[in-house]
Each structure stands twice: as structure tokens, then as C-alpha cells.
Write an enzyme that holds these catalytic residues in place. Structure first.
Site, short mmCIF file in Angstrom:
data_model
loop_
_atom_site.label_atom_id
_atom_site.label_comp_id
_atom_site.label_asym_id
_atom_site.label_seq_id
_atom_site.Cartn_x
_atom_site.Cartn_y
_atom_site.Cartn_z
N LYS A 298 79.41 78.38 91.82
CA LYS A 298 80.43 77.95 90.88
C LYS A 298 81.21 76.76 91.44
CE LYS A 298 81.47 82.53 88.90
NZ LYS A 298 81.25 82.21 87.48
N ARG A 372 75.27 90.83 83.93
CA ARG A 372 74.27 91.48 83.08
C ARG A 372 73.18 92.15 83.92
NH1 ARG A 372 73.10 85.90 80.15
NH2 ARG A 372 75.34 85.88 80.56
#
Length: 520
Positions: A298, A372
Site C-alpha cells: 500500500k 476475502r
């Protein structure tokens, strides 16, 4: 020779040399041993005192009857007229020097809408406004049993604070009690103690877990903190799977996310049974205790917020704590899928393929779509081993849901209209509102992999929140009613709300508590 002599000297002094501490993870030095500063205890009685700080909950511009003496009432009515205060929901006026009170706060709850919610919110706002008020606080306004208990809940949530790491010029806020006035004071206190106090405790647990830095809360310590919160609460069973156990079960998706970190992954399952043989409601949360993005790193700006990427799991544990401690007549399973996503030398790479417990395969195109992945194995494990009547996922999953709904709603995805309606109703009742988003059949086609069963992202954009939800639903048996809540826009408050001081919001604890009580 010099090194040996140095080591011997340290050993004789009872000090272990730094070069002998290769097993230490992190610095090995806790940032604090302090607790948060104390909050005000909450009491109930039937008669308001004539001093201290007084909060008047008002529907309109008319003062509640028989609360203050005639002279004080006259002065208050003059102030109400001067300020043009109408008692509208969310409005307030703060006054000093009237009667024998150090401070009087007029707080509007309005004549329309859900009075219980408005009272809760007004009390929460008062708690924040009166944080540094040295006087005892009294809240009144013709409150019945339910309204008085709601006022207590609001005050408890509003006065939450996270200050255990403050050391310079730390000044503990006043801890004089807050007293709720009601003609049904005994019943209100019983309701508070039997139900609402546990809900406030659940919200505080969630906020604490999310607000703690990642060097304090990681998979192992998340488990320890939750165990301590439950203590010996009746009808609760806690099960924890460590990495060797998950490897034995073939849970390559969750273990893969954490393989770049020295903090091993965990799957924590908390079962509470309060309703006999009813099929349980399973609530499975994303518990990424820090998300660097892994190899798909990130940007640095704002990355600190990723300490709260386990808010879904934290909220679920808070909700189960509330239900268990209030002895709710429900069966629930709370699940925290816990990993730390780091770009270590053993981290998984874009292009890797992992296998879940059921044998389904996933092509990892982006290691920053990791929430997920941990939910995939967690969902399969719970459906296969616990046979829930319905399953709800909660996760800080996508930035795209923030772009769509900002911080006003969480995104709701579901294949089951009945469960979706129950989630929506619970959100409306608690003020934690959701907006149902589409799950188009073409989304699954978009996520097909060339070399595996499914890929974890679709490169090039698209409906990111819907694609993420589609991926998660792929690992839930279609015969199980399923819903997913994307809470990326609501898990952190950049400014204070009525019952939410700035910081970790605990958003979802109240919703899940209400859902569990009413979903059947």
C-alpha cells in the site's frame, strides 16, 4: 574473547544479551502497562438533585414538569426563548449560572422519529460535551423504563475513551457519577444491568481491539484479549485453530495471507448457546490485524489506519459478548479470521495459487485483496463443521464501497432476501444503517481464473465491492442464507458522532446484536 566476557558479565547481572534474543518478535517492550482512565459510573433514581450538571432531554421548547424549582424554570424559559431553542433532535444549548446548578444542558430529542434512538444519541452527545465537567451529572426528561435505559446506553458509549498511551500532561477526566432520573428507576436499572450494560461492554471491546496498535493486537493477542473479555461467561465455548491445525485441514487461503509475517495466523470461534437446539447464526469477520498490502504494498500515507483492518472480527466478538453476557435467548457463532499481511521474505506473491479447505483454488493477482482470502477458509470451515442456519460476513473489505456510500451506510450484499431484510431492519433500529448493493451473475464470470477456479481481483477496476462480495459468496454453500457487510466506510470515525467519540467506532456491534435477537 571480548564477546564471551561481555556475555558472562551480562549473565551475572541477570541480563540477556541482545544478540541472544533472536526469538523476540517486535521490540519486546510493551508501549504501556496502563489502563484507560476511568469513566463515570451510571446510577438511577426517581428524584433529580438541585445541584451539579443537569441534562434536560426535551421534545420541544416546553420544560419537563416538576424537574426544577419555579425560579430556575423561569430563568430557563427566558433562555429558551432567547436562544430560540425548539427541542429539535440533535440540537442543544449549554447554560451556566442558573439556579443552584453548575451547568444546565438543554438537549433536543424531537417529537418525531424513534424517541429511544434520539434519547440514546442525546445522552451520548452530553457525555462527550460534559467529559471535563467536574460535577456529578444528572439526566432527566420524563423518561420511562426503556427511555432511561437507552439514556444510560448512550452515555456509556459516548463517554468511551482510549487514552492508555497518554503520558505527558495526562489529566484524568472527572469520575463523579451520572444519574438517570425515571419514575421507573428500579425497572430501568434492571434493564440496564441485564441487557444494555453488556451491549456497551461489547462496543467498548470492539473499539479497544480496533484502536490498539498492531504491535499490541495481532492474531495471538487478539485471541487473548477476547478470552479475557468472556472470562467464565455461561454457555460460551471458545475454540482456536493455530497454523499447524489449519495446515492439517488444508486451509491454504488464510495461512497464505499470514505467511509473510512472524505473527502466526489464527481462526477463533466463539459459540454461545442460549436457545436450545435452534440452528445458530454464524457471524464471520475479517481479522487482518495489520494490512501492509503484502507484496502489493500500500502507499505509505494513511497506512497506519490498517491497524483497524480487523474491525469486522472485532465487531463480531463484541456482539457475541453482548449476547452472551445479557443471556440472550439465541444461538450464535462468532468467528475471527486472523492474519497479519506483511511483505516478509516468505510472503505470498502475485501470481501464486492457493487452495482452500474444500479444495477450491484461488489465483492471487493482488496480495492487498487479502480479507476475502481469510474469509474464504473461515466460511468453509464454519459451514462444514457448525451447520449454521445463516451466515453473515463483516469486513473492512473495499475502498470502492467508501466511494459509493461514504460513511453514511455500510454496503449490504446478499443472496437471500429474507436475511437481507432482517439485516436492514436491524440497521435501521440501531442507527447503523446499510444500503443493499447488487450481486450480478456476471460478476462471477469476471472473476474466473485462467489457471485456477477463481482469482481474487479483477484488474483494471470495475465494481470492486460487488466483485469482492461475489468472491466471498463463492465459498459459502448456496443452500445457506448468506449476507456480507462491507464496513470500510464506517469502522472509523474521523469526527465525533452522537454516541461515537472520534476513533474506532465499533460500528456493527449493535446491528449484529439486534439481528441475532430478531432474525428468525
Amino acid at each position: 574473547m571480548h564477546r564471551s566476557f561481555f556475555a558472562l558479565a551480562l549473565a551475572s547481572a541477570g541480563i540477556t544479551p541482545v544478540y541472544a534474543q533472536a526469538d523476540v518478535i517486535g521490540s519486546g517492550i510493551s508501549p504501556s502497562a496502563a489502563a484507560h482512565s476511568q469513566t463515570r459510573p451510571i446510577n438511577f433514581t426517581t428524584t433529580a438533585p438541585t445541584s451539579g450538571a443537569l441534562v434536560l432531554l426535551m421534545r420541544n421548547a416546553t420544560l419537563p414538569a416538576n424537574v426544577v424549582d419555579a425560579a430556575t424554570a423561569q430563568a430557563l424559559n427566558a433562555a429558551i426563548a432567547s436562544a430560540k431553542f425548539e427541542g429539535k433532535e440533535g440540537s442543544s444549548v449549554s447554560l451556566r449560572g442558573i439556579g443552584g446548578y453548575a451547568r444546565i444542558v438543554l438537549s433536543g430529542v424531537g417529537e418525531e422519529g424513534d424517541r429511544i434512538t434520539h434519547i440514546r444519541n442525546a445522552s451520548g452527545k452530553a457525555a462527550q460535551d460534559l467529559r471535563d465537567e467536574p460535577q456529578p451529572v444528572t439526566i432527566t426528561g420524563g423518561l420511562n423504563q426503556d427511555e432511561a435505559a437507552a439514556a444510560a446506553l448512550g452515555y456509556a458509549m459516548g463517554q468511551y475513551r482510549f487514552d492508555r498511551y497518554k503520558t505527558v500532561d495526562r489529566k484524568a477526566p472527572p469520575t463523579n457519577p451520572v444519574t438517570i432520573i425515571s419514575s421507573d428507576a428500579a425497572s430501568a436499572e434492571a434493564l440496564w444491568k441485564s441487557r444494555h450494560a453488556a451491549l456497551a461492554e461489547g462496543v467498548s471491546l470492539s473499539r479497544d481491539l480496533a484502536a490498539e496498535p498492531a504491535n499490541v493486537i495481532y492474531p495471538e493477542t487478539f485471541v487473548e484479549r477476547v478470552r479475557a473479555a468472556f472470562g467464565n461467561t455461561a454457555n460460551v465455548k471458545i475454540e482456536v485453530l493455530d497454523e499447524p491445525m489449519m495446515r492439517k485441514l488444508g486451509m491454504g487461503s488464510i495461512v497464505g495471507v499470514g505467511q509473510g509475517s512472524r505473527r502466526p495466523s489464527r481462526l477463533m470461534i466463539v459459540e454461545y448457546r442460549g436457545a436450545g437446539d435452534d440452528l445458530p447464526l454464524a457471524m464471520v469477520g475479517k481479522g487482518i490485524t495489520f494490512d501492509s498490502g503484502g507484496m502489493s504494498l500500500k502507499p505509505g500515507a494513511g497506512m497506519w489506519e490498517m491497524k483497524a483492518d480487523m474491525s469486522g472480527a472485532a465487531n463480531i466478538m463484541g456482539a457475541v459478548l453482548s449476547l452472551a453476557k445479557s443471556k440472550a435467548q439465541v444461538n450464535v457463532i462468532g468467528v475471527a479470521a486472523l492474519s497479519e499481511n506483511m511483505p516478509g521474505g516468505n510472503a505470498q506473491r502475485p501470481g501464486d495459487v492457493v487452495r482452500t479447505m474444500s479444495g477450491k483454488t484461488i489465483e492471487i493477482l493482488n496480495t492487498d485483496a487479502e480479507g476475502r482470502l481469510v474469509l474464504a477458509d473461515a466460511n468453509e470451515y464454519i459451514v462444514a463443521n457448525k451447520k449454521p442456519g445463516a451466515l453473515v460476513n463483516m469486513a473492512t473489505l473495499t475502498g470502492s464501497i467508501v466511494g459509493a456510500l461514504n460513511d453514511e451506510y455500510a454496503g449490504l450484499f446478499s443472496r437471500d432476501d429474507g436475511l437481507a431484510a432482517a439485516v436492514t431492519a436491524a440497521g435501521t433500529a440501531t442507527g447503523e444503517e446499510v444500503w443493499r448493493m447488487p450481486l450480478h451473475k456476471n460478476y462471477l464470470d469476471d472473476m474466473k481464473s485462467d489457471i485456477a477456479d477463481i482469482k481474487n481481483v479483477v484488474e483494471g477496476g470495475g465494481p470492486g465491492a460487488g466483485l469482492g462480495a461475489t468472491f466471498i459468496g463463492f465459498f459459502v454453500d448456496k443452500n445457506v442464507p448468506w449476507a456480507h457487510l462491507d464496513i470500510a466506510g464506517v469502522n472509523w470515525a474521523d469526527k465525533s458522532g452522537p454516541v461515537t467519540p472520534k476513533g474506532a467506532s465499533g460500528w456493527g456491534v449493535q446491528l449484529l446484536d439486534a439481528l441475532a435477537r430478531n432474525w428468525r
